[in-house]
Design an enzyme around this catalytic site. Structure first.
Site, short mmCIF file in Angstrom:
data_model
loop_
_atom_site.label_atom_id
_atom_site.label_comp_id
_atom_site.label_asym_id
_atom_site.label_seq_id
_atom_site.Cartn_x
_atom_site.Cartn_y
_atom_site.Cartn_z
CB CYS A 37 -2.63 5.04 6.09
SG CYS A 37 -3.08 5.85 4.57
CG ASP A 39 -0.18 7.13 3.28
OD1 ASP A 39 0.65 7.48 4.13
OD2 ASP A 39 -0.30 5.95 2.91
CB CYS A 64 1.60 2.62 1.20
SG CYS A 64 0.15 2.57 0.15
CB CYS A 107 -3.64 2.58 -1.70
SG CYS A 107 -3.29 1.68 -0.17
S1 FES Z 1 -1.62 2.75 3.13
FE1 FES Z 1 -2.31 4.75 2.97
S2 FES Z 1 -2.62 5.07 0.93
FE2 FES Z 1 -1.85 3.10 1.05
#
Ligand code: FES
Ligand SMILES: [Zn+2]
Lengths: 139, 209
Positions: A37, A39, A64, A107
């Protein structure tokens, strides 16, 4: 996708956002990321070097809601624990506490990885400190 | 793909069902699950989009469910299945990034559940710093649009550089099928993911307070 109340609470009122002095020997920093993702999460602990208890924990997450909530919760749990106890925190504990759905499990994995990375950074710093001391004594 | 025809059993010499249709009885066979096999292409990372498109339209005609309306129900079923695979396969193979992820999966790389260990720490550090800078920009009360625009251009450059590198590695893998090249490709794809994320963030105009 609906977030649970606990996720929303941490998301809207994240605890312990911020940073600690990265260069201090009593601070461990964990920087992790989730490739699927994109992140990123930074989690830091400050440890009392006498008794190994985590006195402070801070995080900053670009990601997120579940990642923010997971790291916020992690910092709450970390404070007051010893480093060894902190290593027992599993991502499944976070999943349960926040009622994360299966698609959001990674996550919570991110938060567990961040804890581990912060502790290992702290330990590396401590052992290199010991080594330097030892070298000084020998010399 | 099964080598024995479901319909005639491949009993007659030359009655092999190694292709889409049985060579003996001409019955439609179940679709290949490997997208490259389905398109009768070798497993490769560089594809000519024109050629792929041509194959797609040819197959769409060949497999159209209408053509099977008077065949056995089993063949009708296979034509529906084939049409579905055709669409999925085309969607994945025509996009170089989706195609590369697909090849990684076929080659046994776990692309879904990756951990930080697969990302170089400098990249994480960099992405984090960029996110910080972006956040500061967006919280600033001055007109940040020009700066956001500049940041976006910078990220787009990073993405283009990554794409160029990927292109080189794609060719290298096609020529050698060396596994370590795929590992490098996975690293580049991760990097690309982080960078496109940043582009999205920089493209989104901050809300006025
Ligand atoms: S969607 Fe990437 S850490 Fe939650
Ligand atoms: Zn046959």
């Amino acid at each position: 996708m609906a977030y649970s109340d606990k996720v929303l609470d941490h998301y809207n009122h994240p605890r312990n956002v911020g940073s600690l002095d990265k260069s201090s020997a009593s601070v461990g920093t964990g920087m992790v990321g989730a490739p699927e993702c994109g992140d990123v999460m930074k989690l830091q602990i400050r440890v009392n070097e006498e008794n190994g208890i985590i006195e402070d924990a801070k995080f900053k997450t670009f990601g997120c809601g579940s990642a923010i909530a997971s790291s916020s919760l992690a910092t709450e749990w970390l404070k007051g624990k010893t480093v060894d106890e902190a290593l027992q925190i599993k991502n499944t504990d976070i999943v349960n506490e926040l009622s994360l759905p299966p698609v959001k499990i990674h996550c919570s994995v991110l938060a567990e990885d961040a804890i581990k990375a912060a502790i290992s950074d702290y330990r590396t710093k401590q052992s290199s400190k010991v080594n330097t001391l030892a070298e000084q004594t020998v010399a | 793909m099964s080598a024995v025809c479901w319909n005639c059993g491949g009993g007659a010499p030359g009655a092999e069902a190694s292709g889409r249709f049985c060579t003996a009885c001409k019955a439609l066979q179940p679709p290949a699950t490997d997208y490259f096999e389905f398109f009768e292409l070798p497993r490769q990372l560089v594809l000519d989009p024109k050629d792929l498109e041509k194959r797609f339209y040819a197959l769409s005609r060949q497999l159209h469910p209408d053509l099977f309306s008077r065949k056995s129900s089993r063949e009708q079923e296979y034509s529906l299945e084939s049409a579905a695979v055709l669409n999925d396969a085309y969607r994945v193979l025509k996009d170089p990034i989706a195609r590369a992820l697909y090849v990684l999966k076929l080659e046994g790389f776990d692309t879904g559940e990756q951990t930080t260990k697969d990302v170089p720490p400098e990249l994480l550090e960099e992405v984090f710093e960029l996110n910080m800078a972006l956040e500061e920009l967006r919280m600033g009360d001055t007109d940040v649009l020009p700066q956001l625009e500049a940041a976006r251009l910078r990220f787009e450059n990073m993405r283009d550089e990554t794409d160029a590198e990927l292109q080189t590695k794609f060719g290298a893998w096609d020529a050698s099928h060396e596994r370590n090249i795929l590992t490098e490709i996975r690293g580049l794809l991760n990097r690309r993911k982080y960078v496109t994320n940043l582009i999205d963030k920089a493209s989104h105009v901050p809300d006025r307070v």
